[in-house]
Design an enzyme around this catalytic site. Structure first.
Site, PDB file in Angstrom:
ATOM      1  N   LYS A  35       0.905  -1.128  -0.177  1.00  0.00           N
ATOM      2  CA  LYS A  35      -0.043   0.106  -0.119  1.00  0.00           C
ATOM      3  C   LYS A  35       0.998   1.246  -0.038  1.00  0.00           C
ATOM      4  O   LYS A  35       1.972   1.359   0.290  1.00  0.00           O
ATOM      5  CB  LYS A  35      -0.943   0.082   1.334  1.00  0.00           C
ATOM      6  N   ARG A 130     -10.276   0.083  14.668  1.00  0.00           N
ATOM      7  CA  ARG A 130     -10.284   0.881  13.620  1.00  0.00           C
ATOM      8  C   ARG A 130     -11.424   0.042  12.804  1.00  0.00           C
ATOM      9  O   ARG A 130     -12.575   0.542  12.891  1.00  0.00           O
ATOM     10  CB  ARG A 130      -8.946   0.779  12.770  1.00  0.00           C
ATOM     11  N   TYR A 259      17.939  29.159   9.863  1.00  0.00           N
ATOM     12  CA  TYR A 259      16.837  29.897  10.390  1.00  0.00           C
ATOM     13  C   TYR A 259      16.711  29.766  11.832  1.00  0.00           C
ATOM     14  O   TYR A 259      16.861  28.630  12.502  1.00  0.00           O
ATOM     15  CB  TYR A 259      15.658  29.243   9.711  1.00  0.00           C
ATOM     16  N   MET A 307      13.958  24.225   3.483  1.00  0.00           N
ATOM     17  CA  MET A 307      13.314  23.673   2.373  1.00  0.00           C
ATOM     18  C   MET A 307      14.222  22.660   1.734  1.00  0.00           C
ATOM     19  O   MET A 307      13.857  21.751   1.279  1.00  0.00           O
ATOM     20  CB  MET A 307      12.689  24.692   1.706  1.00  0.00           C
TER      21      MET A 307
HETATM   22  C1  LIG Z   1      -4.366  -4.613   7.701  1.00  0.00           C
HETATM   23  C2  LIG Z   1      -2.971  -4.436   7.849  1.00  0.00           C
HETATM   24  N1  LIG Z   1      -2.203  -5.648   7.541  1.00  0.00           N
HETATM   25  C3  LIG Z   1      -0.585  -5.354   7.395  1.00  0.00           C
HETATM   26  C4  LIG Z   1      -0.080  -4.440   7.445  1.00  0.00           C
HETATM   27  C5  LIG Z   1       1.389  -4.300   7.437  1.00  0.00           C
HETATM   28  O1  LIG Z   1       1.908  -3.722   8.624  1.00  0.00           O
HETATM   29  P1  LIG Z   1       3.434  -3.496   8.856  1.00  0.00           P
HETATM   30  O2  LIG Z   1       3.974  -2.551   7.934  1.00  0.00           O
HETATM   31  O3  LIG Z   1       3.753  -3.097  10.180  1.00  0.00           O
HETATM   32  O4  LIG Z   1       4.000  -4.876   8.523  1.00  0.00           O
HETATM   33  C6  LIG Z   1      -1.083  -3.274   7.819  1.00  0.00           C
HETATM   34  C7  LIG Z   1      -0.488  -1.788   7.824  1.00  0.00           C
HETATM   35  O5  LIG Z   1      -0.508  -0.675   8.361  1.00  0.00           O
HETATM   36  C8  LIG Z   1      -2.546  -3.023   7.829  1.00  0.00           C
HETATM   37  O6  LIG Z   1      -3.142  -2.119   7.759  1.00  0.00           O
END
Ligand SMILES: Cc1ncc(COP(=O)(O)O)c(C=O)c1O
Length: 367
Positions: A35, A130, A259, A307
């Protein structure tokens, strides 16, 4: 000449880290979690190193499409499931497996017209609060899915909130086992921290999981830093951010830097100016003292990150000058190494955030 900054993605490190995950969970199938554009590495670039995974887990349909365009025909899992009913059409077309975490998603599935039934991962909220069904609602959700002709196979999943820390996984594992003990289907429980800390052939009573979900460990960051670092887990950095010195200054005692004049020289010293700043994704919150490699030698930043530039104390590298290589994180010259976790910790954050925040203006190459 463009600014002398770039990032390198290390295919060999990705493959090495994936193998490390397998060594901890030899009996499980392995999702490589890609992701957020493979945690900032780029799906296409990361794919080269992670193609040995059994499947890829992500969130965006767009990213799933990019994986299919790379000719990946194996499993792809949408970790948050679909966001609206018409996403299900793409799931059918691209053969995507998807999480189901709420009643609306089941309603959408029930109305979805498809020839090919779907593989779904029903998500239990075992304490993270969540996404997912609470234990009391889980069975009914399973029964609803099980009655749908649109559903071919139901797997069971949950996500740990504390696998990296002292609270651990026992309370969530107990909730998961109670809610699912007599339900059929494959299980997916572990993220990186659970894989590394709670799974392994040598670990008595190790966590069992049909599918593990390895994210951050694939990219060479320790999920439980500073308890453990990547050397402990035998991981390798998959991303290097590197630049060069574009200037130097000789300071007198009392001179200030940058800065806000947040750093004052207490003696004569030489500093270097690095072509890297917060617009490149380097955290502005890194204080004086954040580690950085110049010519592969560990130095410290001084003053505020701006920056486009940051400044380093060149005391450990008297020979350094304009053009000297600087490693902000990752692999440096020779065998030098600066784990992203150390830089993240200096900024009060985690490696995940730094790698995901690499700025678009930084050119990226595959090494
Ligand atoms: C549902 C779910 N599974 C697995 C992962 C992978 O987690 P990690 O990067 O800590 O291995 C995530 C990441 O947040 C997740 O949201």
């Amino acid at each position: 000449m463009p600014r002398p900054i770039d990032a390198l993605i290390h295919t060999d490190a990705l493959a090495h880290n994936l193998a490390a995950a397998r060594a901890h969970a030899p009996d499980a199938r392995l999702w490589a979690v890609v992701k957020a554009d493979a945690y900032g590495h780029g799906i296409e670039r990361a794919f080269a190193g992670l193609r040995g995974a059994d499947g890829f887990a992500l969130l965006d349909l767009d990213e799933a499409q990019r994986l299919r365009a790379l000719d990946w025909r194996g499993p792809i899992l949408l970790l948050e499931g679909v966001f609206e009913p018409r996403d299900l059409e793409l799931c059918s077309r691209l053969d995507l497996w998807h999480a189901v975490h709420c009643d609306q998603q089941i309603d959408w599935l029930a109305r979805h017209k498809t020839q090919a039934p779907h593989r779904v991962f029903l998500k239990l909220n075992s304490g993270m609060n969540r996404l997912g069904f609470r234990p009391a609602a889980f069975r009914q959700a399973w029964a609803r899915l099980n009655a749908l002709p649109q559903v071919e196979e139901i797997s069971l999943m949950t996500h740990f909130s504390d696998a990296d820390g002292p609270r651990g996984i026992a309370h969530q594992l107990a909730a998961f086992n109670t809610a699912t003990h007599d339900l059929p289907g494959e299980r997916s429980l572990s993220n990186s921290a659970a894989i590394l800390r709670h799974m392994g052939p040598d670990l008595a009573g190790a966590l069992a999981s049909d599918w593990v979900r390895a994210g951050i460990l694939c990219y060479g960051s320790a999920p439980d830093f500073p308890d453990h670092d990547i050397a402990h887990w035998q991981l390798q950095p998959a991303m290097t951010l590197r630049s060069r010195l574009i200037g130097t200054q000789d300071l007198q005692p009392g001179d200030t830097v940058g800065y806000g004049s947040s750093f004052t020289a207490d003696r004569a010293m030489r500093i270097g100016v690095v072509a890297c700043g917060y617009a490149d994704g380097y955290p502005r919150l890194c204080p004086t003292g954040t580690p950085v490699l110049v010519d592969g030698v560990r130095c410290r930043t001084v003053g505020r990150v701006s920056m486009d530039m940051l400044t380093v104390d060149l005391a450990p590298v008297p020979g350094a000058g304009i053009g000297s290589p600087v490693t902000l994180w990752g692999r440096g010259p020779g065998d030098s190494l600066l784990p992203i976790d150390e830089v993240a910790a200096a900024a009060g954050t985690i490696g995940y955030e730094l790698m995901c925040a690499l700025a678009r203006r930084v050119p990226v190459a595959v090494a």
